[in-house]
Write an enzyme that holds these catalytic residues in place. Structure first.
Site, PDB file in Angstrom:
ATOM      1  CB  CYS A  35       1.439   2.504  -4.392  1.00  0.00           C
ATOM      2  SG  CYS A  35       1.061   3.441  -5.877  1.00  0.00           S
TER       3      CYS A  35
ATOM      4  CG  HIS B 299       0.800   5.938  -1.017  1.00  0.00           C
ATOM      5  ND1 HIS B 299       2.096   5.522  -1.217  1.00  0.00           N
ATOM      6  CD2 HIS B 299       0.225   5.964  -2.238  1.00  0.00           C
ATOM      7  CE1 HIS B 299       2.308   5.315  -2.509  1.00  0.00           C
ATOM      8  NE2 HIS B 299       1.182   5.570  -3.157  1.00  0.00           N
TER       9      HIS B 299
ATOM     10  CD  GLU C  77       3.537   5.240   2.054  1.00  0.00           C
ATOM     11  OE1 GLU C  77       2.430   4.718   2.295  1.00  0.00           O
ATOM     12  OE2 GLU C  77       3.962   5.413   0.885  1.00  0.00           O
TER      13      GLU C  77
END
Lengths: 238, 87
Positions: free
Chosen positions: A92, A201, A203
């Site tokens: 991002c 994302h 994560e």
């Protein structure tokens, strides 16, 4: 092999305004690596084996997303290390920083519809040979969160053709293009495949109970974990 | 104290979502004659002393390195603000 995995040290670089550094560090640990906190003002990467540039709004996205972060002392070290082959992942805002630093091609502008988007996004893995995707299968569909306002990937036609022709389109949006990105591109790599950036994302999809919906339940999705196990695997084989 | 003006615009081939939103709002205020809007940025860089040719060269470099991203934007103007206001 497990001893080598355990000793792999993955740096997570924090800028003023970074939001997702703790999640990224947690993803590294869940994958079996050691997470090392790096600070933007420090030009020393502390001997890490790879670096993650996490999401957020570094420097408030002032000027352009990632534009000021690019000149942080730590980024000089990241650029040198990346050019030397060290795996670097930009998520991002981290992806935006990598394009501003010219480690990756193109740039991001505001989403074509101007709205902030937050959704569970399906991606197709187009290149499963990079340092950060080698444990995925080519063509695999994964679901990870997407949340941004400046997520529209743009580049001129020649650059887009080059990215396609050299296998550097790593992820494409599947089903719906959430921001007007050229050719549905969600993530790209450099020529060597050690530097990868993407807007969604991974994560945030690494532990069952805290990820996107999947077949196992409403928050069961862990499709992002293989980013972090992939880089550990690539370090073992390096 | 001198001042340099730097103006940066999105490249013509890059769709400007912000400009598109503005052009959509104008007719609601009765401004129906404007068919397109592109939104750029204006920077004012202050220096001690006069705006010398060297200052303008440095401003041009700063504009290309930091104030704009050449992939999506063009630097369309680097000028001495004093000269600008006379013109």
């Amino acid at each position: 092999m497990s001893a080598t995995l355990a000793s792999a040290r993955i740096g997570v670089l924090t800028f003023p305004g970074t939001l997702d550094d703790r999640d990224a560090a947690r993803a590294v640990r869940l994958a079996g690596g050691e997470a090392v906190s790096l600070w933007h003002a420090d030009g020393d990467l502390q001997g890490v084996d790879a670096v993650v540039l996490p999401g957020g709004f570094s420097y408030g996205d002032y000027l352009r997303a990632g534009a000021i972060s690019r000149f942080a002392p730590a980024m000089d070290a990241v650029v040198d290390a990346a050019n030397g082959g060290m795996p670097v992942l930009g998520i991002c805002n981290g992806f935006q920083v990598l394009t501003e630093a010219h480690l990756l091609s193109g740039s991001m502008v505001k989403n074509d519809h101007l709205h902030f988007v937050c959704r569970e996004q399906v991606l197709t893995v187009e290149n499963a040979a990079t340092a950060w995707t080698n444990l995925y299968a080519p063509g695999q569909q994964i679901t990870i969160p997407l949340k941004n306002q400046d997520g529209q990937f743009v580049a001129d036609e020649r650059t887009l053709d080059e990215l396609e022709g050299s296998g550097r389109v790593v992820f494409r949006y599947s089903g719906w293009n959430p921001n007007g990105s050229r050719r549905d591109i969600a993530g790209i790599s450099n020529e060597r495949g050690n530097v990868v950036g993407l807007m969604p994302h991974p994560e945030h999809a690494v532990e069952a109970g805290f990820g996107p919906a999947d077949a196992t339940g409403p928050r069961g999705g862990t499709d992002g974990l293989a980013f972090f196990t992939s880089v550990l695997a690539s370090l073992v084989h390096a | 104290m001198g001042r340099v003006v730097v103006e940066v615009m999105p490249k013509p081939e890059i769709l400007d979502p912000q400009g598109k939103a503005v052009v959509g709002a104008l007719p609601r205020l009765g401004f129906t004659q404007f068919t397109g809007v592109r939104q750029g940025k204006r920077f004012e860089l202050e220096v001690d002393g006069d705006v010398t040719p060297e200052v303008l060269v440095a401003a041009q470099q700063a504009a290309e390195m930091l104030l704009s991203n050449p992939i999506i934007e063009d630097v369309v103007r680097v000028a001495d603000a004093a000269v600008e206001s006379v013109a």
